[in-house]
Write a protein that holds these residues in place. Sequence first.
Motif, PDB file in Angstrom:
ATOM      1  N   UNK A  71      -2.545  12.102   0.582  1.00 36.72           N
ATOM      2  CA  UNK A  71      -1.430  12.936   1.031  1.00 36.72           C
ATOM      3  C   UNK A  71      -0.777  11.929   2.032  1.00 36.72           C
ATOM      4  N   UNK A  72      -1.448  11.293   2.977  1.00 40.81           N
ATOM      5  CA  UNK A  72      -0.924  10.552   4.081  1.00 40.81           C
ATOM      6  C   UNK A  72      -0.328   9.330   3.426  1.00 40.81           C
ATOM      7  N   UNK A  73      -0.823   8.617   2.337  1.00 48.84           N
ATOM      8  CA  UNK A  73      -0.095   7.469   1.815  1.00 48.84           C
ATOM      9  C   UNK A  73       0.977   8.022   0.968  1.00 48.84           C
ATOM     10  N   UNK A  74       1.217   9.151   0.398  1.00 44.19           N
ATOM     11  CA  UNK A  74       2.219   9.650  -0.489  1.00 44.19           C
ATOM     12  C   UNK A  74       3.490   9.869   0.677  1.00 44.19           C
ATOM     13  N   UNK A  75       2.934  10.615   1.546  1.00 43.60           N
ATOM     14  CA  UNK A  75       3.922  11.014   2.647  1.00 43.60           C
ATOM     15  C   UNK A  75       4.725   9.730   3.272  1.00 43.60           C
ATOM     16  N   UNK A  76       3.946   8.570   3.455  1.00 48.24           N
ATOM     17  CA  UNK A  76       4.308   7.342   3.966  1.00 48.24           C
ATOM     18  C   UNK A  76       5.051   6.562   2.982  1.00 48.24           C
ATOM     19  N   UNK A  77       5.420   7.009   1.856  1.00 48.38           N
ATOM     20  CA  UNK A  77       5.858   6.192   0.465  1.00 48.38           C
ATOM     21  C   UNK A  77       5.088   5.014   0.113  1.00 48.38           C
TER      22      UNK A  77
END
Length: 189
Positions: free
Chosen positions: A177-183
């Motif tokens: 989720x952290x990686x997704x949120x940071x594109x």
Amino acid sequence: APGSQVYAVLREHIVKAHFLLGAALSEKRLAEELGVSRTPVREALIRLAEDGLVNIVPQSGTYVAPIDVAAVCDSQLIREALECATVFAAARKVKPDEADDLGRILVDQKRHLAAGDHEGFIAADDALHARLIEISGHRGVARTVQGAKLHLDRIRYIAGEDSPHIHVVIGQHEEIIDRVIHHDGRGAR
């Protein structure tokens, strides 16, 4: 249609290990318990046999199939390939409100884990994966993933909350989720 409803109910019972492996399934008894005729039960059992969840033995009966290790490995491969592709796309497309949704689902999953609610944990896990697929824009992939998960889900329910892997999952979800949120599509994948 009664046949589809009976199929869905019986599939859930088998996947969630409400029926023991190898247990005999009586058409007559199932029809009585579900309040339907034997025809939709028979149709449902045929579909479940096609799914590899029951074995129909002529002149003997219908039995809950053992875990098919090859099918579990196939399920894992299909799920991994499709979800790695969709999470990469989700990271490029995610909007702030969708990022909030992912955070809420993760909080929900942690709550179920803390409460020892294994079925709730798995439901939240599925919701997170489904939301990531939705965000990716590849909604049609969800049905394929759902179908492929049948055999994998049997293992998830049988393993129960004692599985040490369950705590690893939360950490992995936080990272994804952290990686997704940071594109960061590559990192998410």
